[in-house]
Motif scaffolding. Sequence first.
Motif, PDB file in Angstrom:
ATOM      1  N   ARG A   1      16.834 -47.338 -20.054  1.00 41.82           N
ATOM      2  CA  ARG A   1      16.888 -46.630 -21.013  1.00 41.82           C
ATOM      3  C   ARG A   1      16.613 -45.156 -20.757  1.00 41.82           C
ATOM      4  O   ARG A   1      17.422 -44.350 -21.093  1.00 41.82           O
ATOM      5  N   ILE A   2      15.682 -44.945 -19.623  1.00 43.93           N
ATOM      6  CA  ILE A   2      15.593 -43.500 -19.184  1.00 43.93           C
ATOM      7  C   ILE A   2      17.064 -42.822 -18.657  1.00 43.93           C
ATOM      8  O   ILE A   2      17.403 -41.805 -18.929  1.00 43.93           O
ATOM      9  N   LEU A   3      17.751 -43.617 -17.808  1.00 42.70           N
ATOM     10  CA  LEU A   3      18.996 -43.180 -17.316  1.00 42.70           C
ATOM     11  C   LEU A   3      19.893 -43.032 -18.514  1.00 42.70           C
ATOM     12  O   LEU A   3      20.916 -42.272 -18.309  1.00 42.70           O
ATOM     13  N   GLU A   4      19.966 -43.802 -19.385  1.00 42.84           N
ATOM     14  CA  GLU A   4      20.922 -43.669 -20.553  1.00 42.84           C
ATOM     15  C   GLU A   4      20.653 -42.437 -21.036  1.00 42.84           C
ATOM     16  O   GLU A   4      21.726 -41.643 -21.539  1.00 42.84           O
ATOM     17  N   ILE A   5      19.460 -41.876 -21.498  1.00 44.46           N
ATOM     18  CA  ILE A   5      19.068 -40.661 -22.121  1.00 44.46           C
ATOM     19  C   ILE A   5      19.398 -39.641 -21.278  1.00 44.46           C
ATOM     20  O   ILE A   5      19.709 -38.446 -21.778  1.00 44.46           O
TER      21      ILE A   5
ATOM     22  N   GLN B   1       6.136 -41.062 -24.224  1.00 39.68           N
ATOM     23  CA  GLN B   1       5.471 -42.499 -23.959  1.00 39.68           C
ATOM     24  C   GLN B   1       4.885 -43.025 -25.488  1.00 39.68           C
ATOM     25  O   GLN B   1       4.684 -44.452 -25.169  1.00 39.68           O
ATOM     26  N   ASN B   2       4.708 -42.300 -26.126  1.00 40.85           N
ATOM     27  CA  ASN B   2       4.085 -42.748 -27.504  1.00 40.85           C
ATOM     28  C   ASN B   2       4.381 -41.868 -28.651  1.00 40.85           C
ATOM     29  O   ASN B   2       4.583 -40.742 -28.611  1.00 40.85           O
ATOM     30  N   PRO B   3       4.716 -42.248 -29.909  1.00 44.11           N
ATOM     31  CA  PRO B   3       5.186 -41.731 -31.039  1.00 44.11           C
ATOM     32  C   PRO B   3       4.062 -40.775 -31.417  1.00 44.11           C
ATOM     33  O   PRO B   3       4.510 -39.515 -31.868  1.00 44.11           O
ATOM     34  N   ASP B   4       2.695 -40.796 -31.142  1.00 44.90           N
ATOM     35  CA  ASP B   4       1.796 -39.986 -31.735  1.00 44.90           C
ATOM     36  C   ASP B   4       2.016 -38.605 -30.872  1.00 44.90           C
ATOM     37  O   ASP B   4       2.070 -37.507 -31.709  1.00 44.90           O
ATOM     38  N   ASN B   5       2.265 -38.470 -29.576  1.00 47.96           N
ATOM     39  CA  ASN B   5       2.613 -37.338 -28.966  1.00 47.96           C
ATOM     40  C   ASN B   5       3.707 -36.641 -29.373  1.00 47.96           C
ATOM     41  O   ASN B   5       3.995 -35.545 -29.213  1.00 47.96           O
ATOM     42  N   MET B   6       4.792 -37.501 -29.704  1.00 47.62           N
ATOM     43  CA  MET B   6       6.042 -36.942 -29.993  1.00 47.62           C
ATOM     44  C   MET B   6       5.822 -36.259 -31.175  1.00 47.62           C
ATOM     45  O   MET B   6       6.485 -35.143 -31.560  1.00 47.62           O
TER      46      MET B   6
ATOM     47  N   LEU C   1      11.622 -41.470 -27.107  1.00 44.53           N
ATOM     48  CA  LEU C   1      10.592 -42.478 -27.137  1.00 44.53           C
ATOM     49  C   LEU C   1      11.002 -43.509 -26.053  1.00 44.53           C
ATOM     50  O   LEU C   1      12.067 -44.059 -26.017  1.00 44.53           O
ATOM     51  N   VAL C   2      10.251 -43.928 -24.953  1.00 46.87           N
ATOM     52  CA  VAL C   2      10.412 -44.798 -23.996  1.00 46.87           C
ATOM     53  C   VAL C   2       9.050 -45.688 -23.977  1.00 46.87           C
ATOM     54  O   VAL C   2       8.040 -44.951 -24.345  1.00 46.87           O
TER      55      VAL C   2
ATOM     56  N   VAL D   1      13.451 -34.612 -23.878  1.00 47.30           N
ATOM     57  CA  VAL D   1      12.282 -34.694 -23.716  1.00 47.30           C
ATOM     58  C   VAL D   1      11.568 -36.116 -24.115  1.00 47.30           C
ATOM     59  O   VAL D   1      12.005 -36.620 -25.326  1.00 47.30           O
ATOM     60  N   LEU D   2      11.095 -36.779 -23.051  1.00 48.64           N
ATOM     61  CA  LEU D   2      10.787 -38.009 -23.012  1.00 48.64           C
ATOM     62  C   LEU D   2       9.274 -38.212 -23.543  1.00 48.64           C
ATOM     63  O   LEU D   2       8.705 -37.654 -22.794  1.00 48.64           O
TER      64      LEU D   2
END
Length: 231
Positions: free
Chosen positions: A224-228, A15-20, A36-37, A12-13
Amino acid sequence: LYRLALRNSKAVLFQNPDNMRVFVEAEIVPKNKCYLVNGSGVNLKRFQVAPLPVEPKFLLIARLLGEKGIREYCQAAQIVKNKYPNASFMLVGPEDSSPDGIKIGEIEYWVNLGVIDYKGGTDDVRPYIGQSNIFVLPSYHEGIPRTVLEAMAMGRPILTTNVPGCRETVVNGENGWLVEKMDSKALAGRMEWFIENPDVLQAMGNRSHELAKEKFDVHKVNERILEIMDL
């Protein structure tokens, strides 16, 4: 619903640490599946550095929604124009039909007061960013705001709110300033600071561009997304 939808996800990607952090603490998704991306990135070939105008020209690009901080922007602009009548405040963005949408009549009120220069919607924000020398987004919450990344890529100092998503785009005092959300007086205070310190705008704009290259280059983000995704 999120827990159900993400139950079988391998990753699960965010875009910011707060949401994660919210998703992990609420046990919606286990931490080992979280990545995180840096937003969706910005195309540095399309959004290139443009020279800064001399006169103070502020710009907000957003759909006409209350949660984008448009009312605070208008209120702050009115405060600043009482002290610095030569300052200009552009607003670019289309109407939005959601319950939080701001009616065009409310925008016209600020236009008729001589506070806001409303440009309507557009398919290409670059000319407007080029006409401005400070980009403003007083949003209440974002993933990572694309408009801010585009303004950074074009070498603009940033004035935004200290909220999830927005705070990831600013190093306070280096490429701009963070203010608290829903605080038009604090927003106006920082606008006045930019007007009163024109000699630092170029350095701040340069730093914005550096950050865009370091963190938010779309090619780095996509890699980075492709790597994940193991693609």
